[in-house]
Motif scaffolding. Structure first.
Motif, PDB file in Angstrom:
ATOM      1  N   ASP A 181       0.828  -1.211   0.000  1.00  0.00           N
ATOM      2  CA  ASP A 181       0.000   0.000   0.000  1.00  0.00           C
ATOM      3  C   ASP A 181       0.858   1.255   0.000  1.00  0.00           C
ATOM      4  O   ASP A 181       0.508   2.271  -0.612  1.00  0.00           O
ATOM      5  N   GLU A 182       2.010   1.190   0.684  1.00  0.00           N
ATOM      6  CA  GLU A 182       2.882   2.351   0.775  1.00  0.00           C
ATOM      7  C   GLU A 182       3.457   2.735  -0.588  1.00  0.00           C
ATOM      8  O   GLU A 182       3.776   3.901  -0.836  1.00  0.00           O
ATOM      9  N   ALA A 183       3.571   1.750  -1.472  1.00  0.00           N
ATOM     10  CA  ALA A 183       4.152   2.012  -2.789  1.00  0.00           C
ATOM     11  C   ALA A 183       3.110   2.392  -3.838  1.00  0.00           C
ATOM     12  O   ALA A 183       3.446   2.625  -4.997  1.00  0.00           O
ATOM     13  N   ALA A 184       1.844   2.468  -3.436  1.00  0.00           N
ATOM     14  CA  ALA A 184       0.766   2.716  -4.398  1.00  0.00           C
ATOM     15  C   ALA A 184       0.938   4.036  -5.138  1.00  0.00           C
ATOM     16  O   ALA A 184       0.581   4.152  -6.313  1.00  0.00           O
ATOM     17  N   GLU A 185       1.491   5.027  -4.447  1.00  0.00           N
ATOM     18  CA  GLU A 185       1.643   6.331  -5.093  1.00  0.00           C
ATOM     19  C   GLU A 185       2.691   6.317  -6.204  1.00  0.00           C
ATOM     20  O   GLU A 185       2.749   7.228  -7.028  1.00  0.00           O
ATOM     21  N   ASP A 186       3.505   5.253  -6.264  1.00  0.00           N
ATOM     22  CA  ASP A 186       4.526   5.141  -7.309  1.00  0.00           C
ATOM     23  C   ASP A 186       4.023   4.444  -8.562  1.00  0.00           C
ATOM     24  O   ASP A 186       4.746   4.367  -9.559  1.00  0.00           O
ATOM     25  N   VAL A 187       2.795   3.944  -8.542  1.00  0.00           N
ATOM     26  CA  VAL A 187       2.225   3.297  -9.718  1.00  0.00           C
ATOM     27  C   VAL A 187       1.996   4.352 -10.797  1.00  0.00           C
ATOM     28  O   VAL A 187       1.426   5.415 -10.523  1.00  0.00           O
ATOM     29  N   PRO A 188       2.432   4.114 -12.042  1.00  0.00           N
ATOM     30  CA  PRO A 188       2.242   5.109 -13.093  1.00  0.00           C
ATOM     31  C   PRO A 188       0.765   5.398 -13.344  1.00  0.00           C
ATOM     32  O   PRO A 188      -0.100   4.534 -13.141  1.00  0.00           O
ATOM     33  N   GLU A 189       0.499   6.595 -13.807  1.00  0.00           N
ATOM     34  CA  GLU A 189      -0.880   7.056 -13.965  1.00  0.00           C
ATOM     35  C   GLU A 189      -1.699   6.141 -14.873  1.00  0.00           C
ATOM     36  O   GLU A 189      -2.879   5.888 -14.614  1.00  0.00           O
ATOM     37  N   TRP A 190      -1.080   5.608 -15.916  1.00  0.00           N
ATOM     38  CA  TRP A 190      -1.821   4.779 -16.877  1.00  0.00           C
ATOM     39  C   TRP A 190      -2.255   3.444 -16.290  1.00  0.00           C
ATOM     40  O   TRP A 190      -3.148   2.786 -16.825  1.00  0.00           O
ATOM     41  N   GLN A 192      -3.089   3.215 -12.833  1.00  0.00           N
ATOM     42  CA  GLN A 192      -3.824   3.463 -11.586  1.00  0.00           C
ATOM     43  C   GLN A 192      -5.291   3.033 -11.618  1.00  0.00           C
ATOM     44  O   GLN A 192      -5.818   2.609 -10.586  1.00  0.00           O
ATOM     45  N   PRO A 193      -5.989   3.091 -12.769  1.00  0.00           N
ATOM     46  CA  PRO A 193      -7.387   2.632 -12.759  1.00  0.00           C
ATOM     47  C   PRO A 193      -7.545   1.124 -12.666  1.00  0.00           C
ATOM     48  O   PRO A 193      -8.663   0.631 -12.502  1.00  0.00           O
ATOM     49  N   TRP A 194      -6.425   0.377 -12.747  1.00  0.00           N
ATOM     50  CA  TRP A 194      -6.508  -1.071 -12.903  1.00  0.00           C
ATOM     51  C   TRP A 194      -6.142  -1.831 -11.638  1.00  0.00           C
ATOM     52  O   TRP A 194      -5.276  -1.416 -10.885  1.00  0.00           O
ATOM     53  N   GLN A 195      -6.811  -2.937 -11.456  1.00  0.00           N
ATOM     54  CA  GLN A 195      -6.496  -3.871 -10.378  1.00  0.00           C
ATOM     55  C   GLN A 195      -5.912  -5.132 -10.990  1.00  0.00           C
ATOM     56  O   GLN A 195      -6.448  -5.672 -11.968  1.00  0.00           O
ATOM     57  N   LEU A 196      -4.808  -5.604 -10.428  1.00  0.00           N
ATOM     58  CA  LEU A 196      -4.185  -6.830 -10.906  1.00  0.00           C
ATOM     59  C   LEU A 196      -4.909  -8.030 -10.303  1.00  0.00           C
ATOM     60  O   LEU A 196      -4.912  -8.214  -9.085  1.00  0.00           O
ATOM     61  N   VAL A 197      -5.523  -8.848 -11.154  1.00  0.00           N
ATOM     62  CA  VAL A 197      -6.245 -10.036 -10.688  1.00  0.00           C
ATOM     63  C   VAL A 197      -5.278 -11.206 -10.513  1.00  0.00           C
ATOM     64  O   VAL A 197      -5.226 -11.845  -9.465  1.00  0.00           O
ATOM     65  N   HIS A 208      -0.611 -10.935 -17.507  1.00  0.00           N
ATOM     66  CA  HIS A 208      -1.394 -10.315 -16.446  1.00  0.00           C
ATOM     67  C   HIS A 208      -2.890 -10.346 -16.798  1.00  0.00           C
ATOM     68  O   HIS A 208      -3.261 -10.164 -17.960  1.00  0.00           O
ATOM     69  N   LEU A 209      -3.723 -10.552 -15.796  1.00  0.00           N
ATOM     70  CA  LEU A 209      -5.163 -10.397 -15.953  1.00  0.00           C
ATOM     71  C   LEU A 209      -5.584  -9.195 -15.098  1.00  0.00           C
ATOM     72  O   LEU A 209      -5.275  -9.149 -13.899  1.00  0.00           O
ATOM     73  N   LEU A 210      -6.277  -8.267 -15.718  1.00  0.00           N
ATOM     74  CA  LEU A 210      -6.614  -6.992 -15.062  1.00  0.00           C
ATOM     75  C   LEU A 210      -8.114  -6.751 -15.103  1.00  0.00           C
ATOM     76  O   LEU A 210      -8.820  -7.227 -15.985  1.00  0.00           O
ATOM     77  N   LYS A 211      -8.579  -5.976 -14.119  1.00  0.00           N
ATOM     78  CA  LYS A 211      -9.933  -5.441 -14.159  1.00  0.00           C
ATOM     79  C   LYS A 211      -9.915  -4.042 -13.584  1.00  0.00           C
ATOM     80  O   LYS A 211      -8.969  -3.663 -12.870  1.00  0.00           O
ATOM     81  N   LEU A 212     -10.926  -3.270 -13.910  1.00  0.00           N
ATOM     82  CA  LEU A 212     -10.997  -1.901 -13.413  1.00  0.00           C
ATOM     83  C   LEU A 212     -11.329  -1.898 -11.929  1.00  0.00           C
ATOM     84  O   LEU A 212     -12.081  -2.747 -11.440  1.00  0.00           O
TER      85      LEU A 212
END
Length: 213
Positions: A181-190, A192-197, A208-212
């Protein structure tokens, strides 16, 4: 005067001709020829088997209600796999003429009425689909590596997915999701809307399998 030979459309890939096979569904075990061209890199059979198991778990197997988009179709391994499993529709996009002709030949051989093949720029088609309000339940992204296509395509996919839809993304390196969670702010903007399944690696392939969110 001897007629000058025209140059090949693109470079040939060294080694013997290759093929992959459909893993499941109506066309299970059907071989798919891989065009003899550098840069055409079909998703390996065992990776596809894993990925479609992931998707089945998320979808509860309702392929007959799924509209799929294969944005960088290449060999067609992903799109034809979905069609074999009964997807309601599969739209395949590729920009290379010989690749598109190969996809059309396979479609005709399989009598795949649920498949549509388009020769076009993937990102331009995605934008057009957004403008027309077209939506999909599963989107496959297996673009050429090291060209930032995922950076460009994933924001478009966010506007193309139906609610609860899934994106399969393949790349030459793991997508930079936050490990904590502490590293979440380092995720690139493109991303950020995605969750890694789910994610895994096979050789040099990261998938990778992703969902919004």
């Amino acid at each position: 005067m001897q007629k000058k030979k025209s140059a090949p459309t693109y470079a040939r890939r060294p080694g013997p001709p290759q093929q992959v096979r459909i893993i499941g569904g109506a066309w299970k075990r059907t071989p798919l020829p891989v065009l003899d061209a550098l840069g055409l890199r079909p998703t390996p059979d065992r990776v596809r088997e894993t990925v479609f198991n992931w998707i089945n778990h998320q979808m509860t197997g309702d392929w007959d209600r799924a509209d799929c988009l294969d944005l960088f179709a290449g060999s067609g391994a992903l799109g034809f796999e979905a069609a074999s499993r009964g997807a309601r529709s599969v739209t395949m996009i590729d920009t290379v003429g010989p690749v598109v002709r190969q996809l059309e030949l396979i479609k005709d051989k399989l009598k795949a009425d649920n498949v549509r093949v388009l020769r076009a720029d993937a990102l331009a088609v995605a934008r057009d689909f957004i403008q027309r309000g077209q939506r999909f339940d599963v989107i496959f992204l297996d673009p050429p590596y090291q060209q930032d296509f995922l950076v460009q395509a994933l924001p478009l996919c966010a506007q193309l997915l139906n609610e609860g839809g899934l994106v399969y993304a393949e790349s030459g390196e793991r997508l930079p999701f936050a490990e904590t969670d502490e590293a979440a702010e380092d995720v690139p903007e493109w991303l950020q809307p995605w969750q890694l399944v789910r994610a895994d690696k096979a050789g040099m392939v990261h998938y990778h399998l992703l969902k919004l969110r």
